[in-house]
Design a protein around this motif. Structure first.
Motif, mmCIF file in Angstrom:
data_model
loop_
_atom_site.group_PDB
_atom_site.id
_atom_site.type_symbol
_atom_site.label_atom_id
_atom_site.label_comp_id
_atom_site.label_asym_id
_atom_site.label_seq_id
_atom_site.Cartn_x
_atom_site.Cartn_y
_atom_site.Cartn_z
ATOM 1 N N HIS A 1 0.396 -15.157 -2.361
ATOM 2 C CA HIS A 1 0.120 -15.518 -0.962
ATOM 3 C C HIS A 1 0.267 -17.018 -0.736
ATOM 4 O O HIS A 1 0.586 -17.446 0.375
ATOM 5 N N ALA A 2 0.045 -17.820 -1.758
ATOM 6 C CA ALA A 2 0.126 -19.278 -1.635
ATOM 7 C C ALA A 2 1.555 -19.808 -1.794
ATOM 8 O O ALA A 2 1.777 -21.005 -1.648
ATOM 9 N N ARG A 3 2.527 -18.956 -2.087
ATOM 10 C CA ARG A 3 3.904 -19.387 -2.296
ATOM 11 C C ARG A 3 4.649 -19.395 -0.959
ATOM 12 O O ARG A 3 4.683 -18.387 -0.241
ATOM 13 N N ALA A 4 5.274 -20.502 -0.643
ATOM 14 C CA ALA A 4 6.033 -20.617 0.605
ATOM 15 C C ALA A 4 7.185 -19.616 0.656
ATOM 16 O O ALA A 4 7.481 -19.061 1.714
ATOM 17 N N TRP A 5 7.826 -19.356 -0.482
ATOM 18 C CA TRP A 5 8.959 -18.430 -0.478
ATOM 19 C C TRP A 5 8.528 -17.027 -0.081
ATOM 20 O O TRP A 5 9.304 -16.307 0.550
ATOM 21 N N LEU A 6 7.293 -16.631 -0.439
ATOM 22 C CA LEU A 6 6.816 -15.298 -0.075
ATOM 23 C C LEU A 6 6.643 -15.205 1.442
ATOM 24 O O LEU A 6 7.065 -14.220 2.059
ATOM 25 N N ALA A 7 6.053 -16.234 2.039
ATOM 26 C CA ALA A 7 5.883 -16.242 3.495
ATOM 27 C C ALA A 7 7.235 -16.214 4.195
ATOM 28 O O ALA A 7 7.414 -15.476 5.181
ATOM 29 N N ASP A 8 8.204 -16.975 3.690
ATOM 30 C CA ASP A 8 9.548 -16.984 4.285
ATOM 31 C C ASP A 8 10.208 -15.614 4.169
ATOM 32 O O ASP A 8 10.788 -15.107 5.130
ATOM 33 N N ALA A 9 10.129 -15.021 2.985
ATOM 34 C CA ALA A 9 10.739 -13.701 2.776
ATOM 35 C C ALA A 9 10.059 -12.648 3.645
ATOM 36 O O ALA A 9 10.738 -11.797 4.234
ATOM 37 N N ARG B 1 8.597 -13.072 6.515
ATOM 38 C CA ARG B 1 9.029 -13.275 7.898
ATOM 39 C C ARG B 1 10.424 -12.697 8.105
ATOM 40 O O ARG B 1 10.681 -12.005 9.088
ATOM 41 N N LEU B 2 11.338 -12.950 7.181
ATOM 42 C CA LEU B 2 12.696 -12.425 7.294
ATOM 43 C C LEU B 2 12.739 -10.900 7.242
ATOM 44 O O LEU B 2 13.609 -10.277 7.848
ATOM 45 N N LEU B 3 11.804 -10.316 6.495
ATOM 46 C CA LEU B 3 11.742 -8.848 6.370
ATOM 47 C C LEU B 3 10.841 -8.209 7.419
ATOM 48 O O LEU B 3 10.644 -6.999 7.405
ATOM 49 N N ASP B 4 10.273 -9.034 8.297
ATOM 50 C CA ASP B 4 9.368 -8.569 9.348
ATOM 51 C C ASP B 4 8.164 -7.834 8.756
ATOM 52 O O ASP B 4 7.786 -6.758 9.209
ATOM 53 N N LEU B 5 7.580 -8.441 7.715
ATOM 54 C CA LEU B 5 6.400 -7.902 7.050
ATOM 55 C C LEU B 5 5.309 -8.965 7.025
ATOM 56 O O LEU B 5 5.598 -10.162 7.082
ATOM 57 N N ALA B 6 4.088 -8.528 6.880
ATOM 58 C CA ALA B 6 2.999 -9.465 6.623
ATOM 59 C C ALA B 6 3.139 -9.936 5.176
ATOM 60 O O ALA B 6 3.526 -9.149 4.297
ATOM 61 N N PRO B 7 2.850 -11.211 4.890
ATOM 62 C CA PRO B 7 2.957 -11.687 3.508
ATOM 63 C C PRO B 7 2.141 -10.840 2.529
ATOM 64 O O PRO B 7 2.579 -10.582 1.411
ATOM 65 N N GLU B 8 0.965 -10.388 2.954
ATOM 66 C CA GLU B 8 0.127 -9.550 2.085
ATOM 67 C C GLU B 8 0.819 -8.237 1.745
ATOM 68 O O GLU B 8 0.755 -7.760 0.617
ATOM 69 N N ALA B 9 1.503 -7.653 2.729
ATOM 70 C CA ALA B 9 2.213 -6.393 2.494
ATOM 71 C C ALA B 9 3.371 -6.597 1.526
ATOM 72 O O ALA B 9 3.604 -5.765 0.644
ATOM 73 N N LEU B 10 4.089 -7.706 1.681
ATOM 74 C CA LEU B 10 5.194 -7.981 0.769
ATOM 75 C C LEU B 10 4.676 -8.227 -0.646
ATOM 76 O O LEU B 10 5.250 -7.724 -1.615
ATOM 77 N N ALA B 11 3.590 -8.972 -0.780
ATOM 78 C CA ALA B 11 3.010 -9.220 -2.100
ATOM 79 C C ALA B 11 2.580 -7.909 -2.752
ATOM 80 O O ALA B 11 2.862 -7.680 -3.931
ATOM 81 N N ASP B 12 1.916 -7.053 -1.990
ATOM 82 C CA ASP B 12 1.498 -5.744 -2.516
ATOM 83 C C ASP B 12 2.700 -4.955 -3.016
ATOM 84 O O ASP B 12 2.681 -4.392 -4.113
ATOM 85 N N GLU B 13 3.753 -4.896 -2.191
ATOM 86 C CA GLU B 13 4.938 -4.116 -2.546
ATOM 87 C C GLU B 13 5.655 -4.721 -3.747
ATOM 88 O O GLU B 13 6.118 -3.998 -4.626
ATOM 89 N N LEU B 14 5.736 -6.036 -3.804
ATOM 90 C CA LEU B 14 6.395 -6.706 -4.928
ATOM 91 C C LEU B 14 5.701 -6.370 -6.244
ATOM 92 O O LEU B 14 6.344 -5.968 -7.217
ATOM 93 N N VAL B 15 4.384 -6.500 -6.270
ATOM 94 C CA VAL B 15 3.627 -6.219 -7.498
ATOM 95 C C VAL B 15 3.724 -4.733 -7.850
ATOM 96 O O VAL B 15 3.965 -4.378 -9.007
ATOM 97 N N ALA B 16 3.582 -3.867 -6.859
ATOM 98 C CA ALA B 16 3.660 -2.420 -7.113
ATOM 99 C C ALA B 16 5.032 -2.031 -7.657
ATOM 100 O O ALA B 16 5.131 -1.248 -8.607
ATOM 101 N N ALA B 17 6.101 -2.591 -7.079
ATOM 102 C CA ALA B 17 7.459 -2.266 -7.538
ATOM 103 C C ALA B 17 7.694 -2.763 -8.962
ATOM 104 O O ALA B 17 8.313 -2.075 -9.773
ATOM 105 N N MET B 18 7.190 -3.965 -9.281
ATOM 106 C CA MET B 18 7.357 -4.480 -10.645
ATOM 107 C C MET B 18 6.598 -3.619 -11.649
ATOM 108 O O MET B 18 7.087 -3.372 -12.759
#
Length: 84
Positions: free
Chosen positions: A16-24, A26-43
């Motif tokens: 959540h503290a990484r600027a690249w996550l917030a940028d990604a 926004r580009l994917l039209d997701l909340a940063p928390e949702a993207l972080a959850d999905e990233l960790v779950a997928a890995m």
């Protein structure tokens, strides 16, 4: 993760503290928390990371980096170079 993993309960606040996550996000039209959850779950689903001893580790074969190797200043601390 090259520093002997990261505590599993700290990975999402770290992301959540990484600027690249917030940028990604926004580009994917997701909340940063949702993207972080999905990233960790997928890995985890793919086996790219594993949890051992409460820490998240890369699952790929690798050679651990000696702790002293990483004790170098960040580039912003490097001395300036005089132009030629």
């Amino acid at each position: 993760m090259i520093r002997d993993g990261i505590p599993a309960d700290e990975i999402e606040p770290y992301l959540h503290a990484r600027a690249w996550l917030a940028d990604a996000a926004r580009l994917l039209d997701l909340a940063p928390e949702a993207l972080a959850d999905e990233l960790v779950a997928a890995m985890r689903r793919s086996g790219a990371v594993v949890v051992r001893g409460g820490r998240l580790h890369a699952a790929a074969d690798h050679t651990r980096v000696a702790p002293g190797t990483l004790r170098v200043p960040y580039p912003h601390s490097w001395p300036g170079v005089e132009p030629r």
